[in-house]
Motif scaffolding. Sequence first.
Motif, short mmCIF file in Angstrom:
data_model
loop_
_atom_site.label_atom_id
_atom_site.label_comp_id
_atom_site.label_asym_id
_atom_site.label_seq_id
_atom_site.Cartn_x
_atom_site.Cartn_y
_atom_site.Cartn_z
N ILE A 235 64.06 -34.01 42.03
CA ILE A 235 63.40 -33.31 43.12
C ILE A 235 62.04 -32.77 42.68
CG2 ILE A 235 63.57 -31.36 44.71
CD1 ILE A 235 66.64 -31.63 44.41
N LYS A 236 61.06 -32.99 43.51
CA LYS A 236 59.73 -32.41 43.26
C LYS A 236 59.79 -30.91 43.54
CE LYS A 236 54.91 -32.61 44.79
NZ LYS A 236 53.95 -33.23 45.73
N VAL A 237 59.35 -30.11 42.58
CA VAL A 237 59.38 -28.65 42.71
C VAL A 237 58.01 -28.16 43.20
CG1 VAL A 237 59.62 -26.46 41.48
CG2 VAL A 237 61.14 -28.39 40.94
N ASP A 238 58.04 -27.40 44.28
CA ASP A 238 56.83 -26.80 44.85
C ASP A 238 57.14 -25.35 45.16
OD1 ASP A 238 54.45 -26.16 46.07
OD2 ASP A 238 54.81 -27.34 47.88
N SER B 283 76.39 -31.04 43.75
CA SER B 283 75.90 -30.09 42.75
C SER B 283 74.39 -30.23 42.60
CB SER B 283 76.58 -30.30 41.39
OG SER B 283 76.25 -31.56 40.86
N ASP B 284 73.76 -29.17 42.14
CA ASP B 284 72.33 -29.22 41.89
C ASP B 284 72.00 -28.39 40.65
OD1 ASP B 284 72.34 -26.54 42.64
OD2 ASP B 284 71.43 -26.87 44.59
N GLN B 285 70.81 -28.60 40.14
CA GLN B 285 70.25 -27.79 39.05
C GLN B 285 68.80 -27.52 39.42
OE1 GLN B 285 70.94 -29.93 35.36
NE2 GLN B 285 72.91 -28.92 35.09
N ILE B 286 68.44 -26.25 39.43
CA ILE B 286 67.11 -25.85 39.88
C ILE B 286 66.49 -24.93 38.85
CG2 ILE B 286 65.81 -24.64 41.68
CD1 ILE B 286 68.19 -25.43 43.58
N ASP B 287 65.32 -25.32 38.37
CA ASP B 287 64.54 -24.50 37.43
C ASP B 287 63.12 -24.42 37.97
OD1 ASP B 287 63.22 -23.27 35.36
OD2 ASP B 287 63.66 -24.81 33.86
N ILE B 288 62.87 -23.42 38.79
CA ILE B 288 61.56 -23.29 39.44
C ILE B 288 60.46 -23.13 38.40
CG2 ILE B 288 60.15 -21.93 41.03
CD1 ILE B 288 62.34 -23.45 42.46
N GLU B 289 60.65 -22.23 37.44
CA GLU B 289 59.62 -21.98 36.44
C GLU B 289 59.36 -23.20 35.57
OE1 GLU B 289 60.45 -18.51 34.15
OE2 GLU B 289 60.32 -17.14 35.87
N GLY B 290 60.40 -23.96 35.28
CA GLY B 290 60.24 -25.17 34.47
C GLY B 290 59.79 -26.37 35.26
N GLY B 291 59.74 -26.23 36.60
CA GLY B 291 59.28 -27.33 37.45
C GLY B 291 60.23 -28.50 37.52
N LYS B 292 61.55 -28.22 37.38
CA LYS B 292 62.53 -29.30 37.41
C LYS B 292 63.67 -28.96 38.36
CE LYS B 292 61.74 -30.64 32.57
NZ LYS B 292 62.39 -30.81 31.23
N ALA B 293 64.14 -29.97 39.06
CA ALA B 293 65.31 -29.80 39.93
C ALA B 293 65.93 -31.17 40.17
CB ALA B 293 64.91 -29.16 41.25
N CYS B 294 67.23 -31.16 40.36
CA CYS B 294 67.93 -32.40 40.69
C CYS B 294 69.13 -32.09 41.57
CB CYS B 294 68.35 -33.16 39.44
SG CYS B 294 69.53 -32.27 38.40
N ASP C 33 65.13 -22.95 57.24
CA ASP C 33 63.89 -22.40 56.73
C ASP C 33 63.58 -23.11 55.42
OD1 ASP C 33 61.83 -20.94 55.59
OD2 ASP C 33 62.65 -19.00 56.17
N THR C 34 62.49 -23.86 55.39
CA THR C 34 62.20 -24.71 54.23
C THR C 34 61.73 -23.93 53.00
OG1 THR C 34 60.00 -25.12 55.14
CG2 THR C 34 61.71 -26.76 55.61
N GLU C 35 61.42 -22.66 53.17
CA GLU C 35 61.05 -21.83 52.02
C GLU C 35 62.32 -21.13 51.52
OE1 GLU C 35 57.48 -18.75 50.71
OE2 GLU C 35 58.04 -18.91 52.81
N CYS C 36 63.18 -21.91 50.88
CA CYS C 36 64.53 -21.43 50.62
C CYS C 36 65.06 -21.75 49.23
CB CYS C 36 65.49 -22.02 51.65
SG CYS C 36 65.63 -23.84 51.54
N ILE C 37 64.22 -22.28 48.36
CA ILE C 37 64.69 -22.74 47.05
C ILE C 37 64.36 -21.70 45.99
CG2 ILE C 37 64.59 -24.57 45.35
CD1 ILE C 37 65.76 -25.38 48.11
N ALA C 38 65.42 -21.14 45.39
CA ALA C 38 65.22 -20.13 44.36
C ALA C 38 66.10 -20.35 43.15
CB ALA C 38 65.48 -18.73 44.94
N SER C 39 67.32 -20.85 43.37
CA SER C 39 68.26 -20.95 42.25
C SER C 39 69.29 -22.03 42.52
CB SER C 39 68.95 -19.60 42.02
OG SER C 39 69.65 -19.21 43.18
#
Length: 197
Positions: free
Chosen positions: A130-133, A105-116, A74-80
Amino acid sequence: MFCRFTMKLETQIEKLAQVGIHLNEGISVEDFLTSFDRNDYEESPFGLILFVYGIEVEEAPWGRFFCDRAWNFDTECIASNGDYVSIVQNFHRITGRAKNLSDVSDQIDIEGGKACLQYKVDGEQKFYDIKVDDDWADPETVSSIMEDLKVEGFEFYPKDNGQASIWFYLTPNEAKQLNAIAGNVFNLESKPWWKIW
């Protein structure tokens, strides 16, 4: 009068095994019936069962997948943090862990619009900005993950499932066989589905 085509659940399992898509050890017919009624599987051959092959058994002991050659993504799966790690690990799982994967490892900041995302595959370091959408997985990054993990002679094949897809990792011959028995599930044939049976 229209005659509906049905197929026993056990027969569908046997036919998938003949293609090379086997259930994981310890998985039984009863596990299928925990999620859906027998009629749901048998009245729409290969429709529902292919979805279930890509999910976890919905009862204890938890964390058991039906099949390690399929994953319902499910591609709507990125939260943290950890969500892209899970994507990498699941695609790696369905390849049969064909390549050596480490240091994911990853780092995800949805509100900040950054992920790697970073990992090593066969000793080669990979890093992705990673492009955040919102909570949607980035298609470009997902494509890169699949390219990194597959080996020659195999491809990832998706079966559409709405906003999700059930991904299979198959040889072209296996994909052709599954496509034929499952009603052109990968859209590899130009024939109408009722002429493929």
